[in-house]
Scaffold this active site. Sequence first.
Site, mmCIF file in Angstrom:
data_model
loop_
_atom_site.group_PDB
_atom_site.id
_atom_site.type_symbol
_atom_site.label_atom_id
_atom_site.label_comp_id
_atom_site.label_asym_id
_atom_site.label_seq_id
_atom_site.Cartn_x
_atom_site.Cartn_y
_atom_site.Cartn_z
ATOM 1 N N GLY A 91 0.792 -1.453 0.342
ATOM 2 C CA GLY A 91 0.080 0.171 -0.157
ATOM 3 C C GLY A 91 0.938 1.158 0.280
ATOM 4 O O GLY A 91 0.728 1.617 -0.593
ATOM 5 N N TYR A 92 1.760 1.419 1.297
ATOM 6 C CA TYR A 92 2.859 2.520 0.966
ATOM 7 C C TYR A 92 3.388 2.773 -0.300
ATOM 8 O O TYR A 92 3.659 3.733 -0.593
ATOM 9 C CB TYR A 92 3.693 2.342 1.818
ATOM 10 C CG TYR A 92 4.900 3.350 1.810
ATOM 11 C CD1 TYR A 92 5.275 4.550 2.478
ATOM 12 C CD2 TYR A 92 6.101 2.274 2.343
ATOM 13 C CE1 TYR A 92 5.556 5.202 2.702
ATOM 14 C CE2 TYR A 92 7.043 3.609 2.184
ATOM 15 C CZ TYR A 92 6.388 4.519 2.678
ATOM 16 O OH TYR A 92 8.173 5.725 2.589
ATOM 17 N N ALA A 93 4.413 1.866 -1.427
ATOM 18 C CA ALA A 93 4.715 1.585 -2.110
ATOM 19 C C ALA A 93 4.008 2.107 -2.675
ATOM 20 O O ALA A 93 4.205 2.790 -3.943
ATOM 21 C CB ALA A 93 5.540 0.569 -2.642
ATOM 22 N N THR A 94 2.377 1.368 -3.448
ATOM 23 C CA THR A 94 1.706 2.169 -4.128
ATOM 24 C C THR A 94 1.794 3.639 -4.829
ATOM 25 O O THR A 94 0.934 4.199 -5.430
ATOM 26 C CB THR A 94 -0.018 1.218 -3.784
ATOM 27 O OG1 THR A 94 0.683 -0.048 -4.884
ATOM 28 C CG2 THR A 94 -0.561 2.005 -5.351
ATOM 29 N N LYS A 109 3.484 5.745 -3.184
ATOM 30 C CA LYS A 109 4.908 6.240 -3.514
ATOM 31 C C LYS A 109 4.593 6.001 -4.815
ATOM 32 O O LYS A 109 5.325 6.880 -5.993
ATOM 33 C CB LYS A 109 5.572 6.093 -2.421
ATOM 34 C CG LYS A 109 5.584 6.635 -1.290
ATOM 35 C CD LYS A 109 5.592 8.077 -1.635
ATOM 36 C CE LYS A 109 5.949 8.956 -0.216
ATOM 37 N NZ LYS A 109 6.354 9.977 0.374
#
Length: 259
Positions: free
Chosen positions: A154-157, A159
């Site tokens: 989720g975090y990387a999506t 970002k």
Amino acid sequence: MLLKDKVVIVSGVGPGMGQALARIAAAEGARVALGARSKDLIEEVAADIKAKGGQAIAVPTDISSAAACEAMAQATIDAFGTIDGLVNTAYIHGAWLPVDEADPEDYARVFDVNCLGAMRMAQAVIPTFKAKHDGAIINVSTMSTVNPFTGEGGYATGKGGLNVLSRHMANDFGKYGVRVNHTRMGWIGGKPVYDYIDRAVAAGGDRDQITAEITGRIPLGIIPPEDDCAKAVLFFLSDYARVVTGAVLDVNGGQYMAP
């Protein structure tokens, strides 16, 4: 000084690199506006900057609200007369779960802050940048957008969306004299990472072994110090980067090397 007489907004001033960005920008001559949801923390950092002879204001800001972002920009203009640079470092992580177990609604909340929050802040400052035909925006992203870690989907999506948005901002804002770049951060040697190590030790881990496992994947052999990471980000605000836009800088001690 690298940022002498510049007025810089730093969104997402937290206990990690956000506060380092604000402190170092001020030490390099900038007048700094600090934004975050945590009123007490940003007021503490602003007070420390002023105690050291710098100029700073603290403006509680929720970047999920366009009105709050606009208020942040206006408060900066009211205090310092203009805006020269914006550092979008605010984020939320979301649940640490593999993608097959993740809640799409959690991903949506993370995307709203990590990507669209930066868009709201950029839209809040762009009228000032247009009027002066000058300005710089730095979007702080993560290495996990290109080098995945389980639980960071989720975090990387969010970002990852920010990475793409940064290039479109650079394309669309260039005609106004505005530069937009982004950085992909790896491990950052500051409070969040050292708190993570402390928790692992409290759960029975060996500190040296845990640290060695992290640094063993980093060619420089260290967890990149928080202040050094912040300086790499702030470079893009300086006049040394006046013709650099649409670029990405990997700040990770060499752990990930883009092709």
